[in-house]
Structures are given as C-alpha cells and as structure tokens.
Write a protein that holds these residues in place. Structure first.
Motif, PDB file in Angstrom:
ATOM      1  N   TRP A   8       0.831  -1.210   0.000  1.00 10.55           N
ATOM      2  CA  TRP A   8       0.000   0.000   0.000  1.00 10.55           C
ATOM      3  C   TRP A   8       0.857   1.248   0.000  1.00 10.55           C
ATOM      4  N   TYR A  10       0.415   5.614  -1.747  1.00 11.54           N
ATOM      5  CA  TYR A  10      -0.455   6.729  -2.131  1.00 11.54           C
ATOM      6  C   TYR A  10      -0.295   7.024  -3.607  1.00 11.54           C
ATOM      7  N   ALA A  58      -5.394   6.137  -1.250  1.00  7.35           N
ATOM      8  CA  ALA A  58      -4.640   4.936  -0.903  1.00  7.35           C
ATOM      9  C   ALA A  58      -4.716   3.988  -2.091  1.00  7.35           C
ATOM     10  N   THR A  81      -8.926   8.010   0.700  1.00 10.06           N
ATOM     11  CA  THR A  81      -7.629   8.124   1.373  1.00 10.06           C
ATOM     12  C   THR A  81      -7.434   7.011   2.385  1.00 10.06           C
ATOM     13  N   ASP A  82      -8.455   6.199   2.639  1.00 11.95           N
ATOM     14  CA  ASP A  82      -8.357   5.111   3.611  1.00 11.95           C
ATOM     15  C   ASP A  82      -7.566   3.946   3.037  1.00 11.95           C
ATOM     16  N   ARG A  83      -6.751   3.341   3.894  1.00 13.48           N
ATOM     17  CA  ARG A  83      -6.038   2.132   3.523  1.00 13.48           C
ATOM     18  C   ARG A  83      -6.740   0.943   4.140  1.00 13.48           C
TER      19      ARG A  83
END
Length: 86
Positions: A8, A10, A58, A81-83
C-alpha cells in the motif's frame, strides 16, 4: 508480479468535469505523495482548463500500473484516502 505491487501507498487522483479521472504517481511515502499533490495543484492552478478535484488516494503500485492512461471512468478505481482491505 512481485510482492511490491501489492504494498500500500499513495497515488494522486485527478478528477475531471466530464466524470473521468487520472491516477498516477504511486509512492509508499506520505511526504513524497504530498509533494506530488502540491506540484500537480501548482501546475493546474493558473491554466485555462482545470481539474474538478485533485487529491491523494490509498492505492497499490499495481492499481496505478494497470490504470488506463487517459479518460478512465471506472467506479472500482481507488478513490479514498483510507487504507485497508478491498
């Protein structure tokens, strides 16, 4: 394929008024991602054509490598934006 493709990190997601988007600039480093985001904002800020939105999401390296270069409208592309698990 390597295990790095599933790590993971960005990416920058650029939304266009026609509903399409671009996904680019994968990095596992948050600081580098923020700099890429700022650079993209600066590039488009004064132009006659501007994206509707530009933000970090993410993503994995595979997400970005396999993403269409232009005009994607896929709803399954990273947009948060959440992983975490998909």
């Amino acid at each position: 394929m390597t295990s790095d493709e599933f790590a993971w990190g960005y990416a920058v997601r650029r939304e266009w008024a026609n509903g399409s988007h671009d996904l680019f600039g994968f990095t596992p480093d948050a600081g580098t991602a923020r700099r890429r985001l700022e650079r993209d904002h600066s590039y488009w800020r004064l132009g006659p054509v501007r994206p509707a939105a530009v933000y970090l999401v993410a993503a994995t390296a595979a997400d970005v490598d396999r993403h269409p270069v232009d005009g994607c409208q896929g709803s399954c592309c990273p947009n948060s934006t959440d992983r975490g698990q998909r």
